[in-house]
Design an enzyme around this catalytic site. Structure first.
Site: not given
Ligand code: FAD
Length: 303
Positions: A91, A125, A155, A176, A179-180, A218, A280
């Site tokens: 980070k 990141d 993102q 990578r 969504k962000g 995701t 977060r």
């Molecule tokens: C490997 C990885 C690296 C990442 N790096 C970054 C980065 O560098 N910068 C950045 O801004 N974001 C980062 N993210 C976070 C990302 O941007 C999202 O905030 C996060 O992944 C949730 O989005 P989603 O695509 O999983 O969809 P969502 O719609 O949020 O989640 C889909 C489903 O996954 C499940 N879920 C999601 N999160 C959780 C949780 N914490 N606990 C339990 N269940 C959950 C739920 O069932 C949800 O309905 C990263 C995510 C991943 C997987």
């Protein structure tokens, strides 16, 4: 998210740290490097790759940022010794960005050099929008200095993402795509679920079109399916892309991806600075009310 959950999310910063700690344990390997190595070995045994994150978002002193860089050097050595299948994620703020661009760049270069010497890889990141320009600038500078085993994060939530991608296209970046996590103002970011999903698919199409290696990060089942469809349409082999998920989030979906022959990398954080990361993760956990309420009740009953 239900109204109760939304209310709890707003109140989370007021929840006592020990409670946050207990309910977020599944998102963090532990406080020590050995904890991360143990978790990575378990993941590797399950056919999953890892990316190790040394937690360090609340740093306030240059020496703390240098200590994080040193922890990454140690991490590379341990990965090599243990013959683990893992790279690292850094980070910018943990490496000192909020204290100055030069400090960040110096620490990042230190980590990237160490990775290059060991044939490993560094993912930078992406944090909140105040850091995007500096992060992309540092990435470009590294690539222009000949460091290729380094990647960035884009993102889908940010409206600038496709333009950033167009600017980086000539470097064919390893990206990578996620969504962000940081909620940004409506002028610069999509706020509704469907637009963010649409932005994700559009960016993924562009990345694949450019021939970039993409980490499709995701847990959204619909997006996972879109990802699978898009890589299949292009006839990409197993080594030409990967899925990525966070430790402790939707492991069954990850297992399914591995069983169907996809590479899956698990983001594995460890370290003493666990609080901001945990908040977060809890804020995006749809079952948060149950966890917080259950843990608070157990705490009151003196578990
Ligand atoms: C490997 C990885 C690296 C990442 N790096 C970054 C980065 O560098 N910068 C950045 O801004 N974001 C980062 N993210 C976070 C990302 O941007 C999202 O905030 C996060 O992944 C949730 O989005 P989603 O695509 O999983 O969809 P969502 O719609 O949020 O989640 C889909 C489903 O996954 C499940 N879920 C999601 N999160 C959780 C949780 N914490 N606990 C339990 N269940 C959950 C739920 O069932 C949800 O309905 C990263 C995510 C991943 C997987």
């Amino acid at each position: 998210m239900s109204l109760v959950d939304a209310a709890i999310v707003r109140l989370l910063p007021a929840v006592p740290k020990p409670v946050v700690r207990r309910i977020s344990e599944r998102y963090i390997a532990g406080e020590k490097l050995d904890d991360a190595l143990r978790v990575v070995r378990e993941l590797n045994d399950q056919g999953k790759l890892a990316t190790i994150d040394v937690l360090g978002e609340e740093i306030a002193e240059p020496d703390e940022a240098r200590a994080i860089a040193a922890a990454y050097r140690e991490t590379f050595e341990a990965i090599e010794r243990g013959r683990l299948d893992a790279n690292v994620s850094v980070k910018p703020t943990a490496l000192g960005l909020k204290l100055g661009y030069d400090l960040f760049r110096e620490n990042l270069l230190d980590v990237v050099r160490h990775a290059a010497g060991r044939g490993n890889f560094v993912r930078i990141d992406m944090e909140d929008a105040s850091t995007t320009d500096d992060t992309l600038r540092a990435y470009r500078e590294l690539r222009e200095s000949g460091f290729d085993d380094v990647g960035i994060v884009l993102q889908a939530r940010l409206k600038r993402t496709l333009a950033d991608l167009a600017e980086l296209a000539e470097l064919r970046p390893n990206v990578r795509l996620c969504k962000g996590i940081y909620l940004e103002p409506a002028e610069i970011a999509y706020r509704d679920f469907d637009s963010i999903r649409a932005g994700f698919v559009q960016a993924l199409e562009q990345l694949l079109e450019l021939g970039c290696y993409v980490g499709i990060a995701t847990h959204d089942e619909w997006l996972v399916e879109q990802g699978r469809r898009l890589v299949a349409e292009r006839g990409l082999g197993r080594e030409e892309y990967e899925f990525q998920m966070l430790l402790g989030v939707r492991p069954a979906l990850g297992d399914k991806l591995v069983r169907s022959g996809n590479r899956l990398r698990i983001y594995t954080p460890f370290g003493g600075h666990w609080y901001a990361y945990s908040l977060r993760r809890l804020q995006e956990n749809p079952k948060i009310a149950g966890y917080v309420a259950g843990d608070t009740v157990r705490g009151l009953l003196g578990r």
